[in-house]
Design an enzyme around this catalytic site. Structure first.
Site, PDB file in Angstrom:
ATOM      1  N   SER A 156       1.090  -2.091  -0.190  1.00 49.91           N
ATOM      2  CA  SER A 156       0.270   0.144   0.523  1.00 49.91           C
ATOM      3  C   SER A 156       0.580   1.514  -0.095  1.00 49.91           C
ATOM      4  CB  SER A 156      -1.332   0.110   1.402  1.00 49.91           C
ATOM      5  OG  SER A 156      -1.283   1.016   1.467  1.00 49.91           O
ATOM      6  N   TYR A 169      -3.193  -0.645  10.101  1.00 51.44           N
ATOM      7  CA  TYR A 169      -2.772  -0.691   8.570  1.00 51.44           C
ATOM      8  C   TYR A 169      -1.507  -0.873   8.357  1.00 51.44           C
ATOM      9  CZ  TYR A 169      -3.895  -1.266   3.639  1.00 51.44           C
ATOM     10  OH  TYR A 169      -4.193  -1.042   2.225  1.00 51.44           O
ATOM     11  N   LYS A 173       1.623  -3.348   6.669  1.00 52.47           N
ATOM     12  CA  LYS A 173       2.349  -2.980   5.341  1.00 52.47           C
ATOM     13  C   LYS A 173       3.859  -2.387   5.469  1.00 52.47           C
ATOM     14  CE  LYS A 173      -1.537  -4.379   2.929  1.00 52.47           C
ATOM     15  NZ  LYS A 173      -2.141  -5.563   2.290  1.00 52.47           N
TER      16      LYS A 173
END
Length: 245
Positions: A156, A169, A173
């Site tokens: 991401s 998150y 990532k």
């Protein structure tokens, strides 16, 4: 652990053996990027080995995929045992995949780091990071034995930068990026691992953090052709790269 359930005939066929397409594993195919990518790759003649946690969505996808050689199964990527069984079955029936796309992922609900419940933080890490490692653990040794294979770990933009309210998150990532670079140094000749940032796409995950403005961005369906071109064009020269669609 979600019980596994076969949604495609696991028996190999003459058509499978003669298929000119590559066998491509894509995780998280029940919605969003994974679903769009699976449909796009199947339309180009490739054999899709897909997994997800929603049996009904997998069945629906099975009816949409072009071709009849695909294999879909209910799998929890966070469960190493589930992935071990999945990989064994895939290799026995479809052979060793040429491309592994670790796409399955979730995002935490917008919240400050100290406000994210521990179970939610753990779920993000379990699926986004440990799930990726589980697939690598059980598919890559077979790829090494075949002396070929491309591993694509979906990252991401937030795996290379940071944002407020999505710390779990971001952490997952960033870890995927680092893990991919380490893996790239470990792979023998003939294999490659890359971290792939898909860009900003209008998915359920984006809507979770962007709200209604997520609709301003491109759809998974419009994204998939370019993503497929990039993934199918990867070679050992790309080993260790951090790429963006």
């Amino acid at each position: 652990m979600i019980p596994t359930s076969r949604l495609a005939d696991p028996m190999p066929s003459l058509q499978t053996a003669m298929s000119p397409g590559r066998v491509i594993v894509v995780t998280g195919v029940t919605r969003g990027l994974g679903k769009a990518l699976a449909l796009e790759l199947a339309s180009r003649g490739h054999v899709i080995v897909g997994c997800g946690r929603d049996k009904d969505r997998l069945a629906a996808l099975g009816s949409q995929l072009e071709g009849s050689n695909h294999f879909l199964q209910v799998v929890d990527v966070a469960s190493d045992k589930s992935i071990e069984e999945f990989a064994k079955l895939v290799i026995e029936t479809k052979g060793t995949p040429e491309i592994l796309v670790n796409n399955a992922g979730i995002i935490n609900k917008n919240a400050k780091l100290w406000e994210i419940p521990s179970h939610e933080f753990e779920a993000v890490i379990d699926i986004n990071l440990k799930g990726t490692a589980n697939l690598i653990r059980h598919f890559v040794p077979q790829m090494i034995a075949k002396k070929r294979g491309i591993i694509v770990n979906i990252s991401s933009g937030w795996g290379r930068s940071a944002a407020a309210d999505v710390s779990a998150y971001c952490a997952s990532k960033w870890a995927v990026e680092g893990m991919t670079r380490s893996l790239a140094r470990e792979l023998p000749n003939g294999l490659a691992a890359v971290a792939l940032n898909p860009g900003v796409i209008n998915t359920d995950m984006l809507a979770s953090c962007f709200g209604v403005t997520a609709a301003l961005y491109q759809t998974p369906e419009s994204w998939a052709p370019n993503a497929a071109n990039l993934i199918l064009g990867l070679s050992t020269e790309h080993n260790g790269s951090s790429l963006t669609v």
